[in-house]
Design a protein around this motif. Structure first.
Motif, PDB file in Angstrom:
ATOM      1  N   LEU A 224       2.984   9.642 -10.172  1.00 15.41           N
ATOM      2  CA  LEU A 224       2.200   9.775 -11.396  1.00 15.41           C
ATOM      3  C   LEU A 224       1.454  11.107 -11.434  1.00 15.41           C
ATOM      4  CD1 LEU A 224       0.730   6.162 -11.784  1.00 15.41           C
ATOM      5  CD2 LEU A 224       2.482   7.256 -13.198  1.00 15.41           C
ATOM      6  N   ASN A 225       0.917  11.533 -10.282  1.00 17.33           N
ATOM      7  CA  ASN A 225       0.217  12.814 -10.231  1.00 17.33           C
ATOM      8  C   ASN A 225       1.170  13.971 -10.539  1.00 17.33           C
ATOM      9  OD1 ASN A 225      -2.274  11.694  -9.606  1.00 17.33           O
ATOM     10  ND2 ASN A 225      -1.948  11.833  -7.394  1.00 17.33           N
ATOM     11  N   ASP A 226       2.396  13.870 -10.022  1.00 18.33           N
ATOM     12  CA  ASP A 226       3.382  14.915 -10.311  1.00 18.33           C
ATOM     13  C   ASP A 226       3.686  14.999 -11.795  1.00 18.33           C
ATOM     14  OD1 ASP A 226       3.580  15.778  -7.735  1.00 18.33           O
ATOM     15  OD2 ASP A 226       5.390  14.646  -7.251  1.00 18.33           O
ATOM     16  N   GLU A 227       3.830  13.824 -12.427  1.00 14.12           N
ATOM     17  CA  GLU A 227       4.142  13.803 -13.852  1.00 14.12           C
ATOM     18  C   GLU A 227       2.969  14.312 -14.685  1.00 14.12           C
ATOM     19  OE1 GLU A 227       6.991  13.242 -15.306  1.00 14.12           O
ATOM     20  OE2 GLU A 227       7.944  12.948 -13.356  1.00 14.12           O
ATOM     21  N   ILE A 228       1.726  13.980 -14.230  1.00  9.57           N
ATOM     22  CA  ILE A 228       0.548  14.452 -14.958  1.00  9.57           C
ATOM     23  C   ILE A 228       0.416  15.964 -14.840  1.00  9.57           C
ATOM     24  CG2 ILE A 228      -1.986  14.402 -14.992  1.00  9.57           C
ATOM     25  CD1 ILE A 228      -1.792  11.451 -14.164  1.00  9.57           C
ATOM     26  N   ASN A 229       0.648  16.473 -13.614  1.00  2.00           N
ATOM     27  CA  ASN A 229       0.555  17.918 -13.400  1.00  2.00           C
ATOM     28  C   ASN A 229       1.676  18.686 -14.078  1.00  2.00           C
ATOM     29  OD1 ASN A 229      -1.737  17.679 -11.795  1.00  2.00           O
ATOM     30  ND2 ASN A 229      -0.547  17.401  -9.920  1.00  2.00           N
ATOM     31  N   ARG A 230       2.748  17.970 -14.391  1.00  2.00           N
ATOM     32  CA  ARG A 230       3.896  18.634 -15.017  1.00  2.00           C
ATOM     33  C   ARG A 230       3.614  18.855 -16.494  1.00  2.00           C
ATOM     34  NH1 ARG A 230       8.948  19.731 -13.534  1.00  2.00           N
ATOM     35  NH2 ARG A 230      10.579  19.730 -15.108  1.00  2.00           N
ATOM     36  N   GLY A 231       2.725  19.804 -16.760  1.00  2.00           N
ATOM     37  CA  GLY A 231       2.312  20.084 -18.124  1.00  2.00           C
ATOM     38  C   GLY A 231       3.144  21.165 -18.758  1.00  2.00           C
TER      39      GLY A 231
ATOM     40  N   ASN B 182       0.824  -1.210   0.000  1.00  2.00           N
ATOM     41  CA  ASN B 182       0.000   0.000   0.000  1.00  2.00           C
ATOM     42  C   ASN B 182       0.861   1.264   0.000  1.00  2.00           C
ATOM     43  OD1 ASN B 182      -2.455  -1.347  -0.036  1.00  2.00           O
ATOM     44  ND2 ASN B 182      -2.598  -1.442   2.197  1.00  2.00           N
ATOM     45  N   ASN B 183       1.942   1.217   0.768  1.00  2.00           N
ATOM     46  CA  ASN B 183       2.836   2.369   0.804  1.00  2.00           C
ATOM     47  C   ASN B 183       3.468   2.620  -0.557  1.00  2.00           C
ATOM     48  OD1 ASN B 183       4.265   4.506   2.046  1.00  2.00           O
ATOM     49  ND2 ASN B 183       6.064   3.184   2.255  1.00  2.00           N
ATOM     50  N   GLN B 184       3.868   1.562  -1.225  1.00  2.00           N
ATOM     51  CA  GLN B 184       4.463   1.693  -2.552  1.00  2.00           C
ATOM     52  C   GLN B 184       3.442   2.202  -3.573  1.00  2.00           C
ATOM     53  OE1 GLN B 184       5.917  -2.329  -3.010  1.00  2.00           O
ATOM     54  NE2 GLN B 184       7.999  -1.781  -2.328  1.00  2.00           N
ATOM     55  N   LYS B 185       2.200   1.770  -3.427  1.00  2.00           N
ATOM     56  CA  LYS B 185       1.151   2.238  -4.336  1.00  2.00           C
ATOM     57  C   LYS B 185       0.906   3.743  -4.163  1.00  2.00           C
ATOM     58  CE  LYS B 185      -1.292  -2.182  -4.680  1.00  2.00           C
ATOM     59  NZ  LYS B 185      -2.533  -2.936  -4.338  1.00  2.00           N
ATOM     60  N   HIS B 186       0.911   4.179  -2.909  1.00  2.00           N
ATOM     61  CA  HIS B 186       0.726   5.608  -2.654  1.00  2.00           C
ATOM     62  C   HIS B 186       1.886   6.425  -3.222  1.00  2.00           C
ATOM     63  CE1 HIS B 186      -2.937   5.531  -0.349  1.00  2.00           C
ATOM     64  NE2 HIS B 186      -2.461   4.622   0.492  1.00  2.00           N
ATOM     65  N   LEU B 187       3.109   5.894  -3.079  1.00  3.00           N
ATOM     66  CA  LEU B 187       4.257   6.583  -3.650  1.00  3.00           C
ATOM     67  C   LEU B 187       4.174   6.643  -5.167  1.00  3.00           C
ATOM     68  CD1 LEU B 187       7.166   5.149  -1.448  1.00  3.00           C
ATOM     69  CD2 LEU B 187       6.220   7.466  -1.389  1.00  3.00           C
ATOM     70  N   LEU B 188       3.725   5.545  -5.773  1.00  2.00           N
ATOM     71  CA  LEU B 188       3.564   5.515  -7.219  1.00  2.00           C
ATOM     72  C   LEU B 188       2.482   6.495  -7.675  1.00  2.00           C
ATOM     73  CD1 LEU B 188       4.236   4.259  -9.954  1.00  2.00           C
ATOM     74  CD2 LEU B 188       2.558   2.451  -9.462  1.00  2.00           C
TER      75      LEU B 188
END
Length: 337
Positions: free
Chosen positions: A28-35, A18-24
């Motif tokens: 992913l959110n950072d990369e998506i927001n990095r527009g 679960n911890n690894q999923k949250h980190l992932l």
């Protein structure tokens, strides 16, 4: 990434803790927001990264947050990103910044900006003055050739203040004392024939204030054109500058078909007309609105009202919050810019 590698990556996801999923998910959110805007921020910032806290050059990448690359200083151990200690620091909803710039080019009122962007009026107000921090500092450092100078006056305003200590509040704006100008704020406008434009908010239109404003920007080879005020005459004499005075009361408007102050007067007329749409500008924010008008004057088509312009201007200055309050012990207003 090849399709088989991507498929294998998806198969490994259920095996994560679960911890690894949250980190992932966070990554992913950072990369998506990095527009596009985040990439433009890094591009305008460039590779010369200094710690904004201690100016140290020894920094290292330290992950990312909210779509921006984060850094850590090896000297003070503080973290930062490209916008830290700039006027744009901690501003949200970067996808709306470009629309806000369009609203600023059209000089729309705050309630209309908030309606278009679907944000609170307080957010529209904050964005306006953060965006204006760069143009406020972007002034012509030197004028040359034929230089026109004149001063105009704006009614002193404590718009937004709940209490005014040194005079009664004006009902529905009211009118200032046009004869004595005790409650008028003088603004010196300086313009040359090459397009150089700058302005100064003065405490008073006297020798000390006007001479102090003109000395750093006017060259010895300049030709000064002013009205009949003795302040400019004494300045020109002290610095050995050729001086022409357009005294309207004596019927003198243009001297030798060249020397006049019509350009600066025309600009002041446009400035007054443009300012009227805001129904009074708080004196503490007058510097920002003058910078706003200068930016519009240099970019009549709006070509320079872009995110790149905004970012480049923001990286050149450090944001200082404006204090629009005046206490009983204050002798005058304190301006942030």
């Amino acid at each position: 990434m090849k399709l088989n590698l991507f498929t294998q990556l998806l198969r490994e996801v259920p095996k994560l803790t679960n911890n690894q999923k949250h980190l992932l998910q966070h990554r992913l959110n950072d990369e998506i927001n990095r527009g596009g805007i985040s990439l433009l921020i890094d591009k305008c910032k460039g590779d010369d990264i200094l710690c904004p806290h201690c100016d140290c050059e020894h920094v290292q990448r330290y992950g990312s947050a909210s779509g921006l690359q984060r850094y850590k200083c090896k000297a003070c151990l503080k973290t930062f990103n490209a916008l830290t200690k700039t006027p744009l620091a901690r501003l949200r909803k970067r996808s709306l910044w470009e629309k806000n710039l369009d609203c600023m080019f059209d000089a729309l009122p705050l309630w209309r900006v908030a309606e278009i962007l679907d944000v609170a009026v307080s957010t529209a107000f904050r964005w306006r003055h953060r965006f204006l921090a760069g143009p406020t500092h972007d002034k012509t450092s030197e004028v040359a050739g034929i230089v026109e100078c004149d001063e105009t006056f704006f009614l002193e305003s404590f718009k937004g203040n709940q209490t005014i200590h040194d005079r009664p509040a004006r009902k529905r704006g009211g009118l200032g004392n046009k004869k004595f100008r005790d409650d008028q704020v003088p603004v010196l406008i300086v313009r040359d024939r090459n397009g150089g434009l700058t302005d100064f908010v003065l405490d008073a239109p006297n020798n000390q204030e006007i001479h102090g404003a003109l000395e750093p920007i006017i060259t010895d080879e300049s030709i000064l054109c002013t009205d009949g005020s003795q302040v400019y005459k004494s300045f020109a004499k002290a610095h050995g500058i050729k001086h022409y005075r357009s005294i309207t009361s004596q019927g003198t408007r243009v001297i030798k078909r060249v020397y006049h102050i019509q350009n600066v007067n025309n600009y002041m007329s446009r400035l007054k007309t443009w300012m009227a749409r805001f129904h009074g500008v708080g004196t503490a924010y007058l510097h920002q609105y003058l910078g706003w008008m200068r930016a519009l004057e240099h970019s009549p088509t709006g070509a320079d009202f872009s995110l790149e312009m905004l970012l480049n201007a923001a990286f050149k200055c450090e944001y200082v919050p404006i204090n629009n309050k005046k206490s009983e012990d204050d002798d005058g207003c304190v301006f942030a810019f």
